[in-house]
Write a protein that holds these residues in place. Structure first.
Motif, mmCIF file in Angstrom:
data_model
loop_
_atom_site.group_PDB
_atom_site.id
_atom_site.type_symbol
_atom_site.label_atom_id
_atom_site.label_comp_id
_atom_site.label_asym_id
_atom_site.label_seq_id
_atom_site.Cartn_x
_atom_site.Cartn_y
_atom_site.Cartn_z
ATOM 1 N N ARG A 56 51.899 29.184 44.337
ATOM 2 C CA ARG A 56 50.910 30.193 44.659
ATOM 3 C C ARG A 56 51.045 31.368 43.861
ATOM 4 N N GLY A 111 45.139 32.765 47.145
ATOM 5 C CA GLY A 111 46.366 32.226 46.951
ATOM 6 C C GLY A 111 46.500 31.583 45.569
ATOM 7 N N THR A 156 51.020 44.496 44.648
ATOM 8 C CA THR A 156 50.849 44.842 45.861
ATOM 9 C C THR A 156 50.244 46.267 46.002
ATOM 10 N N GLN A 168 51.746 34.796 43.684
ATOM 11 C CA GLN A 168 52.324 35.862 44.634
ATOM 12 C C GLN A 168 52.380 37.260 43.918
#
Length: 343
Positions: free
Chosen positions: A87, A49, A95, A89
Motif C-alpha cells: 500500500r 491506498g 501526512t 503509505q
C-alpha cells in the motif's frame, strides 16, 4: 472577491509555515507543482491506498499520478510516500502536506460554492433549527417538495428543545427556527436582526403510566404530591441563553433525557411522569399505555413561532417562508407524529 478569500490566503500562509518545519520550503518554492490538482491526487492516493486505485477513481492512468507525485517530491525535496509495502503509505512529511492540503481543497471548494450561490441566488447551506414539538415526519414532505424544485441548497437540520431554536438563531447557527417557544421572542425582536411569525399553539397534558403510583390518587393532583415523584424532562438544547425548564417543581427528583421520544418511553415504563405535548401523547392515551391526570398547576398552551434572519435573502429562505405562510402547512406541523410512528 468572495468572503472566504482571506481565509484561503491564511491557509496558504499556514502551509508555507509548516513546510518550513519539515523541509518543504526551499529556494525554488515558487516554481513547485503545489497545485490544487496535485493536492487532489495526493488525497485520492491516501484514501484509496494505491496509485492504481486512485487512478481509476480520477479517470487517469497510474503513470500520470506517479509523475505528479514525483514532481512534487522533487520540487519539495522530500519523500511523500513510502513505497516499500503493497500500500502507498504517507511519510510524516506527506501526512503533514495532506493535512494542510485538505484544508486548502475545502477552502477552494467553499469559494466555488459561494460564487455559484451568488450567481444562482440559492444558498449553499440552509440551516433549520427544528423544535422537538415538531415531529420530523411532518417536515419530511416539505423537504421532498423542496428538492423537487431542483434546489441545489444543502439542508442542515438540528434538534432543539425549549430555547434551543432561539439560541441557534441568535448565535448564528441557524437561518430558520421552526417551533420556537414564545418565551424568548422578545430577545429575538430586540436584536433587530430577526423576523418572527406565529406558528400556532401546543397544548400539554400531564401523563403517566397506568401502573404509576400517581394513577391511583384522586384528582386534581396537588403540587406537594407531585414533588414526591420523579419527573421526566428533556434537556434544554440552548447553549448561550439562560437555562430554563418547564413543568418542573423546585426540589423534585428529575430524570433528564435527550429527546421527546425518550421522555415518552420513560413515562410509558413508569419511571416518572410529566407534561407532554398533547399530539404526541394522544396515541399512548388511546392505547392505554399512558393515562392523563389533572393537576392543580395546569400548563397553559404554549405559543410556538417560526423565525428567521433578516439579513438572508436567498431563494431557499424565500421557499421555506412561503411554505410556512400556508395555514395548512402550519397546522400539519403541529399535528404530532403520524399514527404509525412510535419510539
Amino acid at each position: 472577491m468572495p468572503e472566504s478569500a482571506p481565509e484561503t490566503v491564511i491557509l496558504l500562509i499556514r502551509i508555507v509555515e509548516r513546510c518550513a518545519r519539515i523541509r518543504l520550503l526551499h529556494s525554488n518554492f515558487l516554481n513547485m507543482s503545489l497545485t490544487l490538482d496535485a493536492l487532489a491526487v495526493l488525497d485520492t492516493i491516501a484514501r484509496r491506498g494505491s496509485f492504481a486505485a486512485a487512478a481509476a477513481e480520477l479517470g487517469k492512468v497510474p503513470s500520470a499520478l506517479t509523475y505528479t507525485v514525483r514532481k512534487l517530491e522533487e520540487d519539495l525535496d522530500v519523500l511523500l510516500f513510502d513505497r516499500r509495502g503493497r500500500r502507498a503509505q504517507l511519510t510524516p512529511a506527506g501526512t503533514e502536506l495532506l493535512e494542510q492540503g485538505r484544508l486548502l481543497l475545502r477552502a477552494a471548494d467553499d469559494i466555488a460554492c459561494r460564487v455559484r450561490e451568488v450567481a444562482s441566488g440559492w444558498e449553499v447551506d440552509f440551516r433549520i433549527a427544528l423544535d422537538a414539538m415538531i415531529d420530523f415526519d411532518r417536515i419530511r414532505p416539505l423537504i421532498e417538495r423542496f428538492y423537487r424544485v431542483g434546489a441545489p441548497t444543502r439542508l442542515r437540520f438540528s434538534y432543539e428543545v425549549l430555547d434551543g431554536g432561539w439560541d441557534a438563531l441568535l448565535a448564528g447557527r441557524a437561518d430558520l427556527a421552526i417551533g420556537a417557544g414564545g418565551a424568548t421572542t422578545a430577545a429575538a425582536a430586540a436584536s433587530g436582526l430577526h423576523s418572527t411569525r406565529p406558528l400556532g399553539e401546543m397544548r400539554f397534558v400531564y401523563c403517566l403510566a397506568p401502573h404509576h403510583p400517581l394513577a391511583r390518587l384522586p384528582e386534581p393532583l396537588q403540587a406537594d404530591t407531585l414533588v414526591q415523584h420523579r419527573a421526566i424532562a428533556v434537556a434544554n438544547s440552548a447553549r448561550e441563553l439562560p437555562p430554563r425548564s418547564a413543568g418542573l417543581i423546585s426540589g423534585q427528583d428529575t430524570l433528564t433525557v435527550a429527546t421527546l421520544e425518550q421522555k415518552i418511553a420513560m413515562q410509558v415504563s413508569g419511571l416518572g411522569a410529566g407534561y407532554l405535548p398533547e399530539p404526541f401523547a394522544r396515541p399512548y392515551l388511546a392505547s392505554g399505555e399512558l393515562v392523563e391526570r389533572q393537576t392543580t398547576r395546569r400548563e397553559p398552551p404554549e405559543a410556538l413561532h417560526y423565525a428567521w434572519r433578516r439579513a438572508s435573502r436567498g431563494k431557499a429562505q424565500a421557499w421555506w417562508l412561503a411554505q410556512l405562510d400556508l395555514p395548512r402547512v402550519r397546522k400539519g406541523l403541529l399535528a404530532g407524529p403520524p399514527a404509525k410512528t412510535r419510539p
